[in-house]
Design an enzyme around this catalytic site. Structure first.
Site, PDB file in Angstrom:
ATOM      1  N   ASP A  27       3.904  12.605  -3.322  1.00 50.78           N
ATOM      2  CA  ASP A  27       3.679  11.177  -3.094  1.00 50.78           C
ATOM      3  C   ASP A  27       5.013  10.507  -2.809  1.00 50.78           C
ATOM      4  OD1 ASP A  27       1.370   9.542  -3.114  1.00 50.78           O
ATOM      5  OD2 ASP A  27       0.846  10.377  -5.083  1.00 50.78           O
ATOM      6  N   GLY A  68      15.990  18.386  -4.458  1.00 54.07           N
ATOM      7  CA  GLY A  68      15.586  17.220  -3.690  1.00 54.07           C
ATOM      8  C   GLY A  68      16.284  17.182  -2.352  1.00 54.07           C
ATOM      9  N   HIS A  69      16.032  16.138  -1.639  1.00 53.67           N
ATOM     10  CA  HIS A  69      16.625  15.988  -0.318  1.00 53.67           C
ATOM     11  C   HIS A  69      16.840  14.513  -0.047  1.00 53.67           C
ATOM     12  CE1 HIS A  69      17.561  17.051   3.776  1.00 53.67           C
ATOM     13  NE2 HIS A  69      16.797  16.046   4.166  1.00 53.67           N
ATOM     14  N   CYS A  85       0.844  -1.180   0.000  1.00 55.61           N
ATOM     15  CA  CYS A  85       0.000   0.000   0.000  1.00 55.61           C
ATOM     16  C   CYS A  85       0.885   1.237   0.000  1.00 55.61           C
ATOM     17  CB  CYS A  85      -0.840  -0.015   1.260  1.00 55.61           C
ATOM     18  SG  CYS A  85       0.083  -0.566   2.679  1.00 55.61           S
ATOM     19  N   LYS A  98       0.888   3.373   3.331  1.00 58.63           N
ATOM     20  CA  LYS A  98       0.177   4.627   3.583  1.00 58.63           C
ATOM     21  C   LYS A  98      -0.666   4.547   4.840  1.00 58.63           C
ATOM     22  CE  LYS A  98      -0.519   6.805  -0.845  1.00 58.63           C
ATOM     23  NZ  LYS A  98      -1.519   7.438  -1.663  1.00 58.63           N
TER      24      LYS A  98
END
Ligand SMILES: Cc1cc2nc3c(=O)[nH]c(=O)nc-3n(C[C@H](O)[C@H](O)[C@H](O)COP(=O)(O)OP(=O)(O)OC[C@H]3O[C@@H](n4cnc5c(N)ncnc54)[C@H](O)[C@@H]3O)c2cc1C
Length: 717
Positions: free
Chosen positions: A445, A518-519, A400, A403
């Site tokens: 996401d 980004g990170h 999933c 989540k």
């Protein structure tokens, strides 16, 4: 103090899922080496076991019986599996090349790719024949040919033991089916010359008993769709031609710079090539210290030595020498359930030998069918209340994307304050931002470790994140990436980040978006996420807007949640997992364009089909009727659901639509999807046209129901 997992520091890459590597992986699963990251690369999710191939051809075994499931085995071994064909290895850069993905770096590599029996120099072979090796494509071609009606004209090129065994198996299968069949073996010299006289004589009798024609001292000039032409001008009718003559090494190995013998990788008695970091085993290796014919028995016996020596090359223990045995028991099946055994010139044949061979082969395969159960982490005896309920009887699965359920989210998301430049899109996983006249959507996401392959993860995570933009009819614009990596040495971090970023850039650029930042941080397991903006030329398509009577179209089969949950438990079939991966990497860009007239649209992800549909109904003020039969599912998902496989989020998702049933296929309605398809409400008058355009664009799309005036969800009677 909380103990953190040990870092991964070295890459071991196994090229080919041959017999030796399969056994090495099994041993690795039982005793892994801390710090080693293992990768196996094979063209398909399974590798056939040669000992049972003739039995499969004869019809005594099913295809499943002879396939080693490399996906399951890799999960057991804690290895990442890459479904692909190696086309190059660069010992200087320590990189392996597989088309369609960034180079795969290694510290230690091993090659176990077998051989091919194709005959590129024979005119017509490529178009009209199928080599017996590699075994997988051959097995499939034979199964297809056998299923065809009408007379059968089969020719086997090569009168060695393998050719004779195959010819007898084919003759038996065709006779058993009552087909009018002729089977011939063609040899340029004397057939069966590698066997002792008694064994060869007994095999010739067996061939004659099955009316297999033996054509010796014959030179083939060319192959054609329905015949074979000899140099003397004579013809032999044949519509299934296979090559079992000799063993050729794969051409790509010649480009590696490793020392070769007739194309085969020269190895010493440690199975090490001219580059000490590269090993080779099985048919593709040439044992320079004690050359042997190509036979599976050597590939099998090399496994424990290779296992130990790979560990030693990675820094643990001493290497061991491999000394091949002088002779081995040759067990040759004779078409029916009868076999011939030969060792040291002694020959025995009959049904008893078949039973003995079957016992040996089944015992070998049982080592892969019945993998030792993986131990679940033990729950400390003393733990806080609520632990069992939170675990839900099983470890957290990634099916999933791990989540949090929709109910938990709904209750905790803060209500946005009124701002004229932000339009919240409740339930749409996104917001609409207004900057001057520009309409921009913003969404985020991420996914946690659904696979050990960073490249596959990056692709799926990128498609998963893009789904929100496609669902709104937007055009992706810019992305930032959030990466959490497990503990890795600096070098492995560099390799992993390079793989992820190159892949993510490819997918996002193809969708029209650029990665702008980004990170990265370290955590317990790999997590990849993207925050994306998209531009909308017109108002975004949202969950609201659906109208009673609208047709519901779904663009991708469901079931990825149960397949990934089963995969993590080592219970899914490799072919189902690889098909689910393929579907999860399917872009929804074209689908979004075809669905641009949708009244309402969403991507089906964590809340499952029913959850996302119920969200659409809620926002559109409608209900819906679903045609359960029409809902497309991924191969294997229904049987897993019927056997009770459930993703961690199932219970939460189920609670969203208690009015629907739960048993059988219906369980998949609550299955959380990763990078799922689009669900669109479309005016009924254009639905058929839209559906056929989606199907022409290669989507497994289906019309699965209608929106209704009556509220709530129900299934069509
Ligand atoms: C009909 C027949 C019957 C036989 N019966 C017997 C028998 O009874 N006993 C016996 O000892 N031997 C037998 N042999 C010989 C036996 O098949 C081989 O010796 C044995 O399979 C060798 O095993 P391997 O591990 O080297 O490679 P293989 O079993 O051939 O496996 C190689 C793997 O590597 C994969 N691969 C290929 N190219 C690539 C690439 N570029 N990148 C990644 N992966 C790749 C292949 O798909 C395959 O999964 C038989 C052969 C035939 C044709």
């Amino acid at each position: 103090m909380h103990a953190s997992p040990l870092p991964l520091t070295r890459d071991l890459v196994l090229i080919g899922g041959g017999h030796t590597h399969a056994l090495v992986l099994r041993k690795w699963g039982m005793a892994p080496l801390a710090g080693a990251r293992v990768t196996v690369i094979n063209p398909g999710p399974t590798a056939p076991y040669s000992g049972m191939l003739p039995g499969f051809v004869a019809g005594h075994y099913d295809r499943d019986d002879l396939d080693i499931d490399l996906v399951r085995l890799s999960r057991f071994a804690g290895a990442r599996v890459i479904i692909g064909k190696v086309e190059g290895l660069d010992p200087q850069r320590r990189e392996i090349h597989v088309p369609g993905r960034p180079p795969i770096a290694y510290d230690v590599a091993s090659i176990n790719v077998g051989i091919t029996s194709d005959m590129p120099a024979l005119p017509g072979f490529a178009d009209h024949a199928i080599p017996a090796k590699p075994l997988g494509p051959f097995a499939q071609s034979w199964a297809d040919y056998l299923a065809r009606p009408g007379p059968a004209r089969v020719a086997v090129i090569g009168g060695g033991v393998a050719g004779a065994e195959l010819a007898m198996a084919m003759a038996h299968a065709l006779r058993h089916r009552g087909r009018d069949a002729t089977v011939s073996i063609i040899d340029s010299a004397t057939a069966l010359s590698a066997l002792g006289d008694r064994a060869a004589q007994r095999l010739r009798q067996a061939l004659a008993g099955l009316d297999v024609q033996l054509i010796e001292q014959a030179e083939i000039a060319s192959l054609h769709s329905d015949h074979l032409l000899f140099s003397d001008g004579t013809k032999l009718e044949a519509d299934f031609i296979t090559g079992a003559a000799g063993a050729r090494a794969y051409g790509w190995m010649a480009q590696t710079g490793l020392n070769l013998d007739d194309g085969f990788v020269t190895v010493n008695d440690y199975l090490q090539s001219s580059d000490p970091a590269v090993f080779a085993a099985g048919d593709c290796a040439h044992l320079s210290h004690d050359p042997r014919p190509k036979a599976g028995v050597y590939a099998v016996r090399e496994a424990p030595v290779l296992y130990q020596n790979l560990r030693a090359a990675l820094g643990a223990g001493q290497m061991r020498r491999y000394q091949p045995q002088n002779d081995y028991l040759k067990l040759i099946s004779l078409g029916a359930r009868s076999a011939l055994g030969e060792r040291f010139g002694k020959v025995l044949s009959g049904p008893l030998m078949w039973r003995w061979k079957d016992h040996i082969d089944q015992s070998f395969m049982n080592r892969f069918r019945e993998l030792p159960k993986m131990k679940a982490p033990v729950l400390p005896r003393h733990h806080a209340d609520g632990m069992d309920e939170a675990l839900g009887g099983k470890p957290l699965c990634g099916g999933c994307g791990a989540k949090v359920g929709r109910l938990a989210l709904r209750d905790s998301l803060p209500a946005p304050q009124d701002r004229s430049d932000i339009t919240p899109l409740p339930g749409d996983d996104a917001a609409l931002l207004h900057t001057g006249v520009t309409r921009q959507v913003l969404t985020t996401d991420h996914l946690r470790g659904i696979t050990l392959d960073p490249v596959l993860m990056a692709r799926i995570a990128a498609h998963h994140a893009l789904g929100d933009i496609w669902a709104m009819g937007g055009t992706p614009q810019a992305a930032t990436a959030t990466l959490i990596l497990p503990r890795l040495s600096n070098e492995l971090q560099r390799r992993t980040v390079a793989e992820i970023m190159q892949t993510a850039q490819e997918v996002l650029r193809e969708a029209g978006a650029e990665i702008v930042g980004g990170h990265t941080s370290m955590g317990d397991e790999m997590t990849i996420g993207f925050t994306l903006t998209g531009l909308c030329e017109r108002d975004p398509i949202t969950l609201a807007g659906g109208q009673p009577g609208d047709a519901l179209i779904l663009t991708k089969p469901i079931g990825s949640g149960v397949i990934l949950a089963a995969e993590m438990a080592g219970e899914a079939r490799g072919e189902h997992v690889s098909e689910a991966y393929r579907l999860m990497q399917q872009s929804q860009q074209r689908a979004s364009e075809i669905l641009r007239e949708a009244h309402a649209m969403t991507d089906v992800t964590g809340f499952g089909l029913a959850g996302h549909l119920s969200g659409m109904c809620e926002m559109s003020g409608t209900g819906a009727t679903l045609d359960l039969q029409a809902v497309p599912t991924m191969p294997g998902a229904e049987s897993l659901a019927s056997n009770g496989t459930r993703s961690t989020l199932f219970i939460d998702n189920r609670a969203l639509t208690p009015e629907l049933p739960e048993g059988g296929k219906a369980a998949l309605l609550y299955d959380p999807q990763t990078a799922g398809g689009l669900l669109a409400a479309i005016a009924p008058e254009i639905a058929e046209d839209v559906l056929s355009r989606l199907q022409s664009a290669d989507y497994d799309a289906a019309l699965i129901g209608y929106l209704t005036e009556r509220l709530g969800l129900r299934l069509m009677k």
